[in-house]
Design a protein around this motif. Sequence first.
Motif, PDB file in Angstrom:
ATOM      1  N   LYS A 130       0.092   2.731  -9.561  1.00 47.38           N
ATOM      2  CA  LYS A 130      -1.344   1.878  -9.913  1.00 47.38           C
ATOM      3  C   LYS A 130      -2.535   3.128  -9.222  1.00 47.38           C
ATOM      4  O   LYS A 130      -3.650   2.650  -8.933  1.00 47.38           O
ATOM      5  CB  LYS A 130      -0.815   1.018  -8.567  1.00 47.38           C
ATOM      6  CG  LYS A 130      -0.407  -0.408  -9.561  1.00 47.38           C
ATOM      7  CD  LYS A 130      -0.840  -1.547  -9.167  1.00 47.38           C
ATOM      8  CE  LYS A 130       0.233  -2.885  -9.215  1.00 47.38           C
ATOM      9  NZ  LYS A 130       1.582  -3.386  -8.186  1.00 47.38           N
ATOM     10  N   THR A 162       2.001  -0.701   3.082  1.00 48.95           N
ATOM     11  CA  THR A 162       2.946  -2.104   3.644  1.00 48.95           C
ATOM     12  C   THR A 162       3.695  -1.335   4.320  1.00 48.95           C
ATOM     13  O   THR A 162       3.108  -1.809   5.484  1.00 48.95           O
ATOM     14  CB  THR A 162       3.522  -3.194   2.462  1.00 48.95           C
ATOM     15  OG1 THR A 162       2.888  -3.246   1.613  1.00 48.95           O
ATOM     16  CG2 THR A 162       4.177  -4.204   3.268  1.00 48.95           C
ATOM     17  N   PHE A 216      -0.706 -11.702  -1.845  1.00 47.70           N
ATOM     18  CA  PHE A 216      -0.252 -10.353  -3.059  1.00 47.70           C
ATOM     19  C   PHE A 216      -1.348  -9.885  -2.706  1.00 47.70           C
ATOM     20  O   PHE A 216      -2.680 -10.660  -3.410  1.00 47.70           O
ATOM     21  CB  PHE A 216       0.694 -10.670  -4.180  1.00 47.70           C
ATOM     22  CG  PHE A 216       1.022  -9.278  -4.620  1.00 47.70           C
ATOM     23  CD1 PHE A 216       2.456  -8.809  -3.968  1.00 47.70           C
ATOM     24  CD2 PHE A 216       0.868  -8.980  -5.963  1.00 47.70           C
ATOM     25  CE1 PHE A 216       3.178  -7.795  -4.694  1.00 47.70           C
ATOM     26  CE2 PHE A 216       1.583  -8.095  -6.417  1.00 47.70           C
ATOM     27  CZ  PHE A 216       2.719  -6.910  -5.659  1.00 47.70           C
ATOM     28  N   PHE A 217      -1.756  -8.360  -2.935  1.00 46.40           N
ATOM     29  CA  PHE A 217      -2.732  -7.625  -4.121  1.00 46.40           C
ATOM     30  C   PHE A 217      -2.527  -7.074  -5.153  1.00 46.40           C
ATOM     31  O   PHE A 217      -1.985  -5.784  -4.749  1.00 46.40           O
ATOM     32  CB  PHE A 217      -3.372  -6.487  -2.665  1.00 46.40           C
ATOM     33  CG  PHE A 217      -4.579  -6.229  -3.284  1.00 46.40           C
ATOM     34  CD1 PHE A 217      -5.111  -6.624  -3.487  1.00 46.40           C
ATOM     35  CD2 PHE A 217      -3.633  -4.506  -2.947  1.00 46.40           C
ATOM     36  CE1 PHE A 217      -6.774  -5.658  -3.471  1.00 46.40           C
ATOM     37  CE2 PHE A 217      -5.781  -3.349  -3.484  1.00 46.40           C
ATOM     38  CZ  PHE A 217      -6.751  -4.424  -4.317  1.00 46.40           C
ATOM     39  N   ASP A 269      -3.224   1.633  -3.683  1.00 46.53           N
ATOM     40  CA  ASP A 269      -3.819   0.491  -3.627  1.00 46.53           C
ATOM     41  C   ASP A 269      -3.217  -0.029  -2.368  1.00 46.53           C
ATOM     42  O   ASP A 269      -3.772  -0.650  -1.756  1.00 46.53           O
ATOM     43  CB  ASP A 269      -3.059  -0.444  -4.978  1.00 46.53           C
ATOM     44  CG  ASP A 269      -1.750  -0.503  -4.788  1.00 46.53           C
ATOM     45  OD1 ASP A 269      -0.756   0.268  -4.143  1.00 46.53           O
ATOM     46  OD2 ASP A 269      -1.181  -0.959  -5.478  1.00 46.53           O
ATOM     47  N   VAL A 270      -2.469  -0.068  -1.564  1.00 48.08           N
ATOM     48  CA  VAL A 270      -1.803  -1.108  -1.124  1.00 48.08           C
ATOM     49  C   VAL A 270      -0.690  -0.352   0.262  1.00 48.08           C
ATOM     50  O   VAL A 270       0.467   0.553  -0.253  1.00 48.08           O
ATOM     51  CB  VAL A 270      -0.637  -1.992  -1.470  1.00 48.08           C
ATOM     52  CG1 VAL A 270      -0.734  -3.270  -0.268  1.00 48.08           C
ATOM     53  CG2 VAL A 270      -1.627  -2.657  -2.396  1.00 48.08           C
ATOM     54  N   LEU A 310       8.589  -7.994  -1.399  1.00 47.72           N
ATOM     55  CA  LEU A 310       7.571  -6.997  -1.791  1.00 47.72           C
ATOM     56  C   LEU A 310       8.792  -6.255  -2.265  1.00 47.72           C
ATOM     57  O   LEU A 310      10.407  -6.049  -1.881  1.00 47.72           O
ATOM     58  CB  LEU A 310       6.835  -7.003  -0.161  1.00 47.72           C
ATOM     59  CG  LEU A 310       5.437  -7.866  -0.210  1.00 47.72           C
ATOM     60  CD1 LEU A 310       4.880  -7.663   1.077  1.00 47.72           C
ATOM     61  CD2 LEU A 310       4.868  -8.016  -1.425  1.00 47.72           C
ATOM     62  N   LYS A 311       7.952  -4.742  -2.434  1.00 45.06           N
ATOM     63  CA  LYS A 311       8.750  -3.381  -2.394  1.00 45.06           C
ATOM     64  C   LYS A 311       9.553  -3.037  -1.111  1.00 45.06           C
ATOM     65  O   LYS A 311      10.553  -3.098  -1.513  1.00 45.06           O
ATOM     66  CB  LYS A 311       7.680  -2.241  -2.527  1.00 45.06           C
ATOM     67  CG  LYS A 311       8.732  -0.548  -2.455  1.00 45.06           C
ATOM     68  CD  LYS A 311       7.381  -0.042  -3.251  1.00 45.06           C
ATOM     69  CE  LYS A 311       8.079   1.672  -2.949  1.00 45.06           C
ATOM     70  NZ  LYS A 311       7.834   2.122  -3.446  1.00 45.06           N
ATOM     71  N   ARG A 341      -2.441  -3.689   4.733  1.00 44.02           N
ATOM     72  CA  ARG A 341      -1.346  -4.923   5.239  1.00 44.02           C
ATOM     73  C   ARG A 341      -1.228  -5.126   6.623  1.00 44.02           C
ATOM     74  O   ARG A 341      -0.965  -6.139   7.443  1.00 44.02           O
ATOM     75  CB  ARG A 341      -0.086  -5.098   4.857  1.00 44.02           C
ATOM     76  CG  ARG A 341      -1.064  -5.868   2.590  1.00 44.02           C
ATOM     77  CD  ARG A 341       0.464  -6.262   1.952  1.00 44.02           C
ATOM     78  NE  ARG A 341       1.437  -7.148   2.533  1.00 44.02           N
ATOM     79  CZ  ARG A 341       1.516  -8.167   1.696  1.00 44.02           C
ATOM     80  NH1 ARG A 341       0.735  -8.317   0.647  1.00 44.02           N
ATOM     81  NH2 ARG A 341       2.377  -9.019   2.256  1.00 44.02           N
TER      82      ARG A 341
HETATM   83  O1  LIG Z   1       4.334  -4.540  -0.629  1.00 43.29           O
HETATM   84  C1  LIG Z   1       3.907  -4.284  -1.702  1.00 43.29           C
HETATM   85  O2  LIG Z   1       4.769  -4.354  -2.339  1.00 43.29           O
HETATM   86  C2  LIG Z   1       2.938  -5.344  -2.324  1.00 43.29           C
HETATM   87  C3  LIG Z   1       2.726  -5.890  -1.613  1.00 43.29           C
HETATM   88  C4  LIG Z   1       0.876  -6.106  -1.808  1.00 43.29           C
HETATM   89  O3  LIG Z   1       0.225  -7.451  -1.586  1.00 43.29           O
HETATM   90  N1  LIG Z   1       0.072  -5.247  -3.379  1.00 43.29           N
HETATM   91  C5  LIG Z   1       1.333  -4.948  -3.524  1.00 43.29           C
HETATM   92  O4  LIG Z   1       1.067  -3.949  -5.103  1.00 43.29           O
HETATM   93  N2  LIG Z   1       2.670  -4.245  -3.497  1.00 43.29           N
END
Ligand SMILES: O=C(O)c1cc(=O)[nH]c(=O)[nH]1
Length: 237
Positions: free
Chosen positions: A88, A147, A42-43, A144-145, A33-34, A175
């Motif tokens: 995104k 974390t 992973f999404f 999108d997400v 992940l980033k 998440r």
């Molecule tokens: O934390 C991330 O980088 C991350 C997690 C995830 O589930 N999807 C995503 O596009 N980035």
Amino acid sequence: MSNPPTTPLPAHKLTFLQSCLSANALKFGTFTLKSGRTSPYFFNAGLFHEGHLLRSISTAFAETIHNSPLCRATGEVGFDILFGPAYKGIPLAATTLLKLCDRSEARYGALSYSFNRKEAKDHGEGGNIVGAPLKNKRVVIIDDVITAGTAIREAIEIIKVQGGKLVGIVVAFDRMERVGDGEAQRGSAIGEVRRQYGVPVLSILSLDDVVEFLRGLGGEEDLRRLQEYRERYQARD
Ligand SMILES: O=C(O)c1cc(=O)[nH]c(=O)[nH]1
Ligand SMILES: O=P(O)(O)OC[C@H]1O[C@H](OP(=O)(O)OP(=O)(O)O)[C@H](O)[C@@H]1O
């Protein structure tokens, strides 16, 4: 491992989760992940690229916003701009606004969307914001997400620098992870942003929803890895 009984997911979550699975946007395996964390799932919102999938994710965002404190029953809308951080977030902001407008042009037709460029443009119109200028506007971030919350904090900073006012955040997937690895950073990324900025932070789906769904399906191995990961990174709030 014995699991407590499952609670059925609400219909709108189930519909969106099924779209995630049909788009292959929710994958189980090993991913970096980033934040540098190694995740068993992973999404990938980039996979909602077919027309019917884009319709599904933008409908889910529009529903979440329409039924949230950002839109009151009186018809009053508490924001001016949907801001989609690059990359995104960009199609998500544009298509969600379109969905809201389809739902009620009277309510949503005069709202705008905008997004940032990751690198500022030094010719033509220049700058790093495309779409509506943020200055003195009430802005909702669509992404999108979440974390660890780094990307959202970067987007908040852009809004601040541009003179906009953050009034809410909506993500497709929460998440439910802690901000950092230290003892002092055990709060959730979403919780910390809520506390610091005092704005609603909403998600269509969360890790809890996926765990619930996998329990219903009996996906034992994926579930075990998800639960191990969750124990390591889960937030304490
Ligand atoms: O934390 C991330 O980088 C991350 C997690 C995830 O589930 N999807 C995503 O596009 N980035
Ligand atoms: O909460 P965080 O720990 O920051 O992680 C989540 C962010 O990481 C990814 O962004 P990325 O910078 O990779 O952007 P992109 O794929 O949208 O270009 C993802 O799209 C989220 O926005």
